[in-house]
Design a protein around this motif. Structure first.
Motif, short mmCIF file in Angstrom:
data_model
loop_
_atom_site.label_atom_id
_atom_site.label_comp_id
_atom_site.label_asym_id
_atom_site.label_seq_id
_atom_site.Cartn_x
_atom_site.Cartn_y
_atom_site.Cartn_z
N ILE A 81 -5.08 -17.30 11.12
CA ILE A 81 -3.76 -16.77 10.75
C ILE A 81 -3.85 -15.99 9.46
CG2 ILE A 81 -1.46 -17.45 9.93
CD1 ILE A 81 -1.58 -19.72 12.03
N ASN A 82 -4.56 -16.54 8.45
CA ASN A 82 -4.70 -15.84 7.17
C ASN A 82 -5.45 -14.52 7.35
OD1 ASN A 82 -3.33 -17.81 5.76
ND2 ASN A 82 -5.17 -18.96 5.25
N GLN A 83 -6.49 -14.55 8.18
CA GLN A 83 -7.24 -13.31 8.44
C GLN A 83 -6.35 -12.27 9.10
OE1 GLN A 83 -10.62 -13.92 10.97
NE2 GLN A 83 -11.48 -11.91 10.57
N LEU A 84 -5.56 -12.70 10.09
CA LEU A 84 -4.67 -11.76 10.77
C LEU A 84 -3.59 -11.24 9.83
CD1 LEU A 84 -4.30 -13.53 14.24
CD2 LEU A 84 -5.54 -11.43 13.75
N LYS A 85 -3.08 -12.12 8.93
CA LYS A 85 -2.09 -11.67 7.95
C LYS A 85 -2.70 -10.62 7.03
CE LYS A 85 0.94 -15.69 7.55
NZ LYS A 85 1.34 -16.83 6.70
N SER A 86 -3.94 -10.86 6.61
CA SER A 86 -4.63 -9.91 5.74
C SER A 86 -4.81 -8.57 6.44
CB SER A 86 -5.98 -10.49 5.33
OG SER A 86 -6.73 -9.54 4.63
N GLN A 87 -5.22 -8.63 7.71
CA GLN A 87 -5.37 -7.38 8.47
C GLN A 87 -4.03 -6.67 8.62
OE1 GLN A 87 -7.20 -8.47 12.20
NE2 GLN A 87 -9.21 -8.76 11.29
N LEU A 88 -2.98 -7.44 8.87
CA LEU A 88 -1.65 -6.85 9.02
C LEU A 88 -1.20 -6.21 7.71
CD1 LEU A 88 0.68 -6.55 11.05
CD2 LEU A 88 1.60 -8.69 10.17
N ASP A 89 -1.45 -6.91 6.59
CA ASP A 89 -1.09 -6.35 5.29
C ASP A 89 -1.85 -5.05 5.03
OD1 ASP A 89 0.63 -8.44 4.88
OD2 ASP A 89 -0.72 -9.56 3.56
N ASN A 90 -3.16 -5.04 5.37
CA ASN A 90 -3.96 -3.83 5.20
C ASN A 90 -3.42 -2.70 6.07
OD1 ASN A 90 -5.62 -5.09 3.37
ND2 ASN A 90 -7.20 -5.59 4.87
N LYS A 91 -3.03 -3.04 7.30
CA LYS A 91 -2.47 -2.01 8.19
C LYS A 91 -1.17 -1.47 7.62
CE LYS A 91 -5.36 -2.38 11.73
NZ LYS A 91 -6.25 -1.36 12.15
N ASP A 92 -0.34 -2.38 7.07
CA ASP A 92 0.93 -1.94 6.48
C ASP A 92 0.68 -1.02 5.29
OD1 ASP A 92 2.38 -3.34 8.35
OD2 ASP A 92 2.80 -5.06 7.05
N LEU A 93 -0.28 -1.41 4.44
CA LEU A 93 -0.60 -0.56 3.28
C LEU A 93 -1.12 0.81 3.73
CD1 LEU A 93 -2.31 -3.13 0.89
CD2 LEU A 93 -0.10 -2.04 0.60
N GLU A 94 -1.99 0.80 4.76
CA GLU A 94 -2.53 2.05 5.29
C GLU A 94 -1.40 2.90 5.87
OE1 GLU A 94 -5.43 4.90 6.33
OE2 GLU A 94 -5.47 3.21 4.94
N LYS A 95 -0.49 2.25 6.57
CA LYS A 95 0.64 2.98 7.16
C LYS A 95 1.50 3.61 6.07
CE LYS A 95 4.62 2.27 10.18
NZ LYS A 95 5.41 1.29 10.91
N GLU A 96 1.79 2.81 5.01
CA GLU A 96 2.58 3.34 3.90
C GLU A 96 1.87 4.52 3.23
OE1 GLU A 96 3.58 0.22 1.16
OE2 GLU A 96 4.53 -0.99 2.73
N ARG A 97 0.55 4.38 3.05
CA ARG A 97 -0.20 5.47 2.44
C ARG A 97 -0.13 6.72 3.30
NH1 ARG A 97 -4.72 8.01 2.72
NH2 ARG A 97 -5.54 6.83 4.48
N LEU A 98 -0.26 6.55 4.61
CA LEU A 98 -0.20 7.70 5.52
C LEU A 98 1.18 8.34 5.54
CD1 LEU A 98 -2.36 6.39 8.52
CD2 LEU A 98 -2.97 8.15 6.87
N VAL A 99 2.23 7.50 5.44
CA VAL A 99 3.59 8.05 5.41
C VAL A 99 3.79 8.87 4.14
CG1 VAL A 99 6.01 7.38 5.15
CG2 VAL A 99 4.63 6.30 6.91
N VAL A 100 3.31 8.34 3.01
CA VAL A 100 3.42 9.07 1.74
C VAL A 100 2.64 10.39 1.81
CG1 VAL A 100 2.75 9.02 -0.71
CG2 VAL A 100 3.86 7.03 0.33
N GLU A 101 1.43 10.32 2.39
CA GLU A 101 0.61 11.53 2.55
C GLU A 101 1.30 12.55 3.45
OE1 GLU A 101 -2.74 14.01 2.04
OE2 GLU A 101 -2.06 12.26 0.94
N GLN A 102 1.92 12.06 4.53
CA GLN A 102 2.63 12.95 5.45
C GLN A 102 3.80 13.62 4.74
OE1 GLN A 102 4.24 10.98 8.87
NE2 GLN A 102 5.04 12.86 9.77
N GLU A 103 4.56 12.83 3.97
CA GLU A 103 5.69 13.40 3.23
C GLU A 103 5.21 14.45 2.22
OE1 GLU A 103 7.61 10.01 1.52
OE2 GLU A 103 8.55 9.43 3.42
N ARG A 104 4.08 14.15 1.56
CA ARG A 104 3.55 15.12 0.58
C ARG A 104 3.13 16.41 1.27
NH1 ARG A 104 -0.96 17.06 -1.12
NH2 ARG A 104 -2.26 15.80 0.25
N LEU A 105 2.46 16.28 2.43
CA LEU A 105 2.04 17.46 3.17
C LEU A 105 3.23 18.26 3.70
CD1 LEU A 105 -1.02 16.03 5.16
CD2 LEU A 105 -1.06 17.65 3.26
#
Length: 198
Positions: free
Chosen positions: A93-117
């Motif tokens: 569960i902790n590993q999956l939470k960590s992966q989910l958090d990483n995916k969320d951070l990556e998604k947020e980063r991509l959204v910010v990058e998309q907005e900047r572009l």
């Protein structure tokens, strides 16, 4: 004769069984019943007394304790295996939470990058629109100028810029401007304009 002996023997066996039931078993049941009845009337819990007496008998106590010890060991083993399973599940569960958090951070980063572009694209479109407007103004300025004044200015420009302006002039203005240029330059620009349109 054998039949009578067999019959007599069977009667003897049944009579012994009958005698046992009538003389021993039924009176025993009656005595037990009477004993239970008397004990209940006197307020004695017969089953608790039987339990106390059985605990005092060493063989029964050993058997009971042995079974209880086996059950305790069995339950402890089950508890240990279930604890290990719970720890494994918690780790997953902790590993999956960590992966989910990483995916969320990556998604947020991509959204910010998309907005900047998107913002950069919009800025570039505005610049392009302004450049087109400015270029149209330059072309209209050259069209409003007299060909005698426009020709020398175009001759002083770089060839690329001059061709760009000349190709956007209307046909009448272009013809008049080329008339006011030296023939060799007018021929060069004409060739370049023809190559540019093809």
């Amino acid at each position: 004769m054998e039949k009578t002996l067999k019959k007599h023997k069977e009667e003897k066996e049944t009579s012994f069984l009958q005698r046992f039931i009538f003389w021993f078993f039924i009176p025993l049941l009656f005595a037990v019943f009477l004993g239970l009845l008397i004990a209940s009337v006197n307020g004695v819990n017969v089953f608790e007394k039987a339990k106390e007496i059985s605990e005092k008998i060493p063989i029964i106590t050993d058997i009971k304790e042995g079974k209880e010890n086996e059950k305790v060991v069995e339950y402890e083993d089950k508890i240990i295996s279930l604890d290990a399973e719970i720890q494994d599940k918690n780790a997953q569960i902790n590993q999956l939470k960590s992966q989910l958090d990483n995916k969320d951070l990556e998604k947020e980063r991509l959204v910010v990058e998309q907005e900047r572009l998107e913002q950069t694209i919009e800025e570039l479109r505005q610049i392009q629109t302004e450049n087109k407007r400015a270029f149209k103004e330059i072309v209209s300025t050259f069209e409003s100028m007299t060909p005698k004044k426009a020709a020398p200015i175009i001759l002083e420009m770089k060839e690329e810029e001059a061709i760009k302006i000349l190709s956007n002039l209307n046909t009448a203005s272009l013809a008049k401007v080329l008339e006011k240029m030296p023939p060799e330059k007018a021929a060069t620009y004409s060739d370049l304009l023809a190559a540019n349109t093809n």
